[in-house]
Design an enzyme around this catalytic site. Structure first.
Site, mmCIF file in Angstrom:
data_model
loop_
_atom_site.group_PDB
_atom_site.id
_atom_site.type_symbol
_atom_site.label_atom_id
_atom_site.label_comp_id
_atom_site.label_asym_id
_atom_site.label_seq_id
_atom_site.Cartn_x
_atom_site.Cartn_y
_atom_site.Cartn_z
ATOM 1 N N ASN A 149 0.800 -1.217 0.000
ATOM 2 C CA ASN A 149 0.000 0.000 0.000
ATOM 3 C C ASN A 149 0.836 1.272 0.000
ATOM 4 O O ASN A 149 0.322 2.351 -0.295
ATOM 5 C CB ASN A 149 -0.939 0.011 1.212
ATOM 6 C CG ASN A 149 -0.193 -0.093 2.524
ATOM 7 O OD1 ASN A 149 0.551 -1.043 2.752
ATOM 8 N ND2 ASN A 149 -0.369 0.873 3.411
ATOM 9 N N GLN A 178 -5.380 -3.892 -1.814
ATOM 10 C CA GLN A 178 -4.967 -2.948 -2.853
ATOM 11 C C GLN A 178 -4.978 -3.562 -4.259
ATOM 12 O O GLN A 178 -4.498 -2.936 -5.201
ATOM 13 C CB GLN A 178 -3.556 -2.427 -2.544
ATOM 14 C CG GLN A 178 -3.454 -1.594 -1.279
ATOM 15 C CD GLN A 178 -4.143 -0.246 -1.403
ATOM 16 O OE1 GLN A 178 -4.373 0.257 -2.502
ATOM 17 N NE2 GLN A 178 -4.486 0.351 -0.270
ATOM 18 N N SER A 199 -11.511 -5.088 0.904
ATOM 19 C CA SER A 199 -12.165 -3.967 1.591
ATOM 20 C C SER A 199 -12.932 -3.128 0.586
ATOM 21 O O SER A 199 -12.364 -2.601 -0.377
ATOM 22 C CB SER A 199 -11.111 -3.103 2.299
ATOM 23 O OG SER A 199 -11.718 -2.080 3.059
ATOM 24 N N CYS A 325 -3.273 5.187 7.146
ATOM 25 C CA CYS A 325 -3.482 4.646 8.489
ATOM 26 C C CYS A 325 -2.434 5.139 9.489
ATOM 27 O O CYS A 325 -2.638 5.043 10.686
ATOM 28 C CB CYS A 325 -3.474 3.120 8.452
ATOM 29 S SG CYS A 325 -4.849 2.430 7.505
#
Length: 382
Positions: A149, A178, A199, A325
């Site tokens: 990521n 990803q 996700s 994050c």
């Protein structure tokens, strides 16, 4: 506005939002209820499961719905540990995993598990030979992300799978958050992969949606104990509108996948070729087939990453430091540290992450803005 932060999150597609709203308003029964209204909701849920399975060429029963990537990663790591601890307590992962894998692994260390973190080369990629050397009789899980990521490295998932064919009792997990819509399904769903995490908000679905691919026959402890939903593996009333909307988002992404990958690669190339000419620029992402089409990580060495991000923001261009994050924690990029990138370069790193809505015209605008900002930054670094 130019939005180049798609690895952090994507905008919900209008068609997807429409689906979510329609289901929320018209089919809001509990899928577990016995009456017809509940049955209608259950049918919609299962249709979405079938659609997702068809798109990825797996079985419907192998799709388990979750709230997103972090939940899925935590479940596979901890669920494997709970289910297989009598066979061993050794886990192998990489030094560049997302915190949703790394932190659960660290939690398990406190419970007596042993974790091996595989090193990476200068491109952030593991060597399958290192994995083979790290496997022990008590190894129960190998977890390797598909696409990094932070810099976009594609890990050698198929090669890892080849190593693990000699160890059929070891669970193999791939964090594929990803990878959706990036032309990488043949890697993510290779024969030896047992679990893969996804996700929804990374591909234009609502936040709070996601799923885990759980290969038939693989044992894993339930994530949530309760009413027995999701094959007893993730109890709780299902997010029917979110799941149905996510299925539509995946269909839309898959329909335009080839064109999107080509356009993202062209945008990445245009920016890459422009910024590489500048003396104080260090580029960490490659542009060959070993890197994803949508991620470009670079540094203006001597300028902190957050300073660069805010400078572009003031010009209406949204990028990020290397991981959303951890960006607000002002932390050095974990991947770059594992690559042994000098701290001065790592703390200057920023990430462009592209999506299917981005254009070459936006790349040209970025380059124009880069030139202007770079001249101002030169006063700081020279």
């Amino acid at each position: 506005m130019i939005y180049f932060d798609n690895s952090a999150t994507t905008q919900v597609a209008p068609e997807v939002l429409q689906t979510y709203n329609t289901v929320s308003q018209k089919i809001w029964g509990n899928p577990s209820s016995l009456h017809n209204f509940g049955e209608e909701a259950w049918n919609l849920l299962e249709q979405a499961r079938q659609q997702i399975a068809n798109l990825f060429h797996v079985k419907p029963g192998e799709i388990i719905f979750t709230s997103g990537g972090s939940e899925g990663d935590n479940w596979v790591v901890k669920g494997t540990a709970m289910a297989k601890q009598r066979f061993g307590k050794h886990i192998i992962t990489t030094s560049v995993e997302h915190a949703a894998v790394r932190n659960p692994a660290e939690q398990l260390k406190e419970l007596g598990f042993d974790v091996t973190y595989l090193p990476v080369d200068k491109e952030g990629r593991i060597n399958p030979a290192d994995l083979k050397a790290a496997i022990r009789p008590d190894t129960i899980l190998v977890s390797v992300m598909a696409v990094n990521n932070e810099i976009g490295t594609i890990q050698p998932i198929k090669e890892v799978g080849e190593v693990l064919k000699d160890y059929p009792n070891i669970h193999f997990h791939v964090d594929a958050v990803q990878a959706v819509g990036k032309g990488l399904d043949n890697i993510v769903f290779s024969d030896r992969v047992d679990f893969a995490t996804f996700s929804g908000h990374k591909f234009h679905a609502p936040r709070g949606t996601g799923f885990v691919y759980v290969k038939a026959g693989r044992k894993i402890a339930p994530l949530v104990a309760g009413g027995g939903q999701e094959r007893g593996l993730r109890s709780g009333t299902e997010n029917t509108p979110g799941v149905v909307a996510m299925a539509r988002a995946i269909r839309l992404v898959k329909e335009g996948e080839d064109a999107t990958v080509k356009r993202e690669q062209a945008i990445k190339e245009r920016i890459y070729n422009h910024i590489k000419q500048f003396d104080h620029v260090k580029i960490f992402s490659g542009r060959d087939q070993g890197f994803a089409s949508h991620v470009l990580c670079f540094a203006i060495v001597g300028v902190r990453g957050e300073t660069i991000v805010h400078a572009f923001e003031d010009q209406g261009i949204y990028i990020s430091t290397t991981s959303a994050c951890s960006s607000k924690k002002h932390a050095e990029a974990g991947t770059l540290a594992a690559m042994k990138v000098p701290e001065k370069e790592a703390t200057s790193a920023v990430r462009i992450s592209l999506g299917d809505q981005n254009t070459l015209e936006e790349a040209d605008k970025f380059n124009e803005t880069f030139d202007k900002l770079y001249m101002g930054f030169k006063k700081i670094i020279e």
